[in-house]
Enzyme design. Sequence first.
Site, PDB file in Angstrom:
ATOM      1  N   LYS A  37       0.852  -1.201   0.000  1.00 39.88           N
ATOM      2  CA  LYS A  37       0.000   0.000   0.000  1.00 39.88           C
ATOM      3  C   LYS A  37       0.889   1.252   0.000  1.00 39.88           C
ATOM      4  O   LYS A  37       2.093   1.166   0.249  1.00 39.88           O
ATOM      5  CB  LYS A  37      -0.910  -0.030   1.230  1.00 39.88           C
ATOM      6  CG  LYS A  37      -0.169  -0.076   2.570  1.00 39.88           C
ATOM      7  CD  LYS A  37      -1.105  -0.424   3.721  1.00 39.88           C
ATOM      8  CE  LYS A  37      -0.321  -0.526   5.026  1.00 39.88           C
ATOM      9  NZ  LYS A  37      -1.137  -1.055   6.120  1.00 39.88           N
ATOM     10  N   TYR A 237      14.994  30.173   7.833  1.00 41.10           N
ATOM     11  CA  TYR A 237      13.843  30.863   8.417  1.00 41.10           C
ATOM     12  C   TYR A 237      13.901  30.868   9.939  1.00 41.10           C
ATOM     13  O   TYR A 237      14.287  29.867  10.549  1.00 41.10           O
ATOM     14  CB  TYR A 237      12.553  30.162   8.000  1.00 41.10           C
ATOM     15  CG  TYR A 237      12.195  30.329   6.540  1.00 41.10           C
ATOM     16  CD1 TYR A 237      11.813  31.560   6.031  1.00 41.10           C
ATOM     17  CD2 TYR A 237      12.225  29.231   5.688  1.00 41.10           C
ATOM     18  CE1 TYR A 237      11.462  31.711   4.699  1.00 41.10           C
ATOM     19  CE2 TYR A 237      11.877  29.364   4.353  1.00 41.10           C
ATOM     20  CZ  TYR A 237      11.496  30.603   3.865  1.00 41.10           C
ATOM     21  OH  TYR A 237      11.149  30.739   2.552  1.00 41.10           O
TER      22      TYR A 237
END
Length: 341
Positions: A37, A237
């Site tokens: 999956k 940042y």
Amino acid sequence: MDVVERSCFTFDLGAVRRNAETLLRAAGGAELWAVVKAEGYGHGAVDVSKAALEAGASALCVATLPEALHLRAALRNARIVVMGPVSEREVGEARAARLELVAADGQVPEGVRVHIKVDTGMGRWGLSELPSPGRDVVGLMSHLASAESDPAFTQLQIERFKEATAGLSSLTRHVANSAATLRYAEARFDAVRCGIALYGISPFDAGPEAEGLVPALRWESYLALVKELAPGESTGYGRRFVADRPTWIGIVPVGYADGFRRDMTGTEILVEGARRRVVGTISMDALAVELDGRLPHGTPVTLVGGGILIEEHARVADTIGYEIATGLNTRSGRARRVTTA
Ligand SMILES: *Cc1c(COP(=O)(O)O)cnc(C)c1O
């Protein structure tokens, strides 16, 4: 690597085959069903499926109908089980594509091979009691909540499953995930459903080598810029990393949009083979790594592989390897993708 190739994922299908063989040995005679999956936990569902089948796996498990249809297009004869819920419309598509479904609520779809899921303690999908299985039912299953960490509860779930399915041993009974396959002989029943270990990522706290597993994914990039920060200067940042002495840093053109998550600041990566710390805020497309001196532009960087484990990044991010692996942006074209046989 040129500038367009900001980074490269390499998937080692030989490692997948070896892990499948290891799991088959651990399964002690039970069938191995490969769980692919979420695009094979980021590794490429079709490639991983082929490798697992070559190594002796006898079925493939996915979560959704579209995942199963994608596999069916490439693998005409493989046995494919859709473990998650499907809509009424999807039952018809599943029938046409010869898929197997899981019934986890009152409705048992007809005209399609079905596994009935019993809830033995996961508290999620699954029936609290087993209905008398109809003609289309081929399997009985359950899912374990804490096979990697709680032996007592795992034993209890296994016991409950054994009781609930006693007398129905003509059906294929399956419970074990990777952790249970590696730890609990009594969880094997007729088939085991293994995902994470197939990729060489450990379901436990220790690394994959403790289980004889080989990591199948490498992620490489390079230093796109090297600069020296003077004391008081920062990178990134929020100015979360401020140099307290002259500090060489490298900028790697990989960020959280590639799956290198913002909460992985502090984790280690390899720069020219040496472990170095990721510093400052990770941006969408770039991260900074602390160096011990000037290095040339283009110096190779390994983000995963060469001893750098997905499990380590997961620990720094306070999550599990599953989430790191499935969060890697391996398919968008931001990175090159190479598969080795
Ligand atoms: C994902 C999943 C598995 C595989 O679990 P791993 O821990 O990755 O081996 C097995 N069974 C079900 C029902 C699942 O959803």
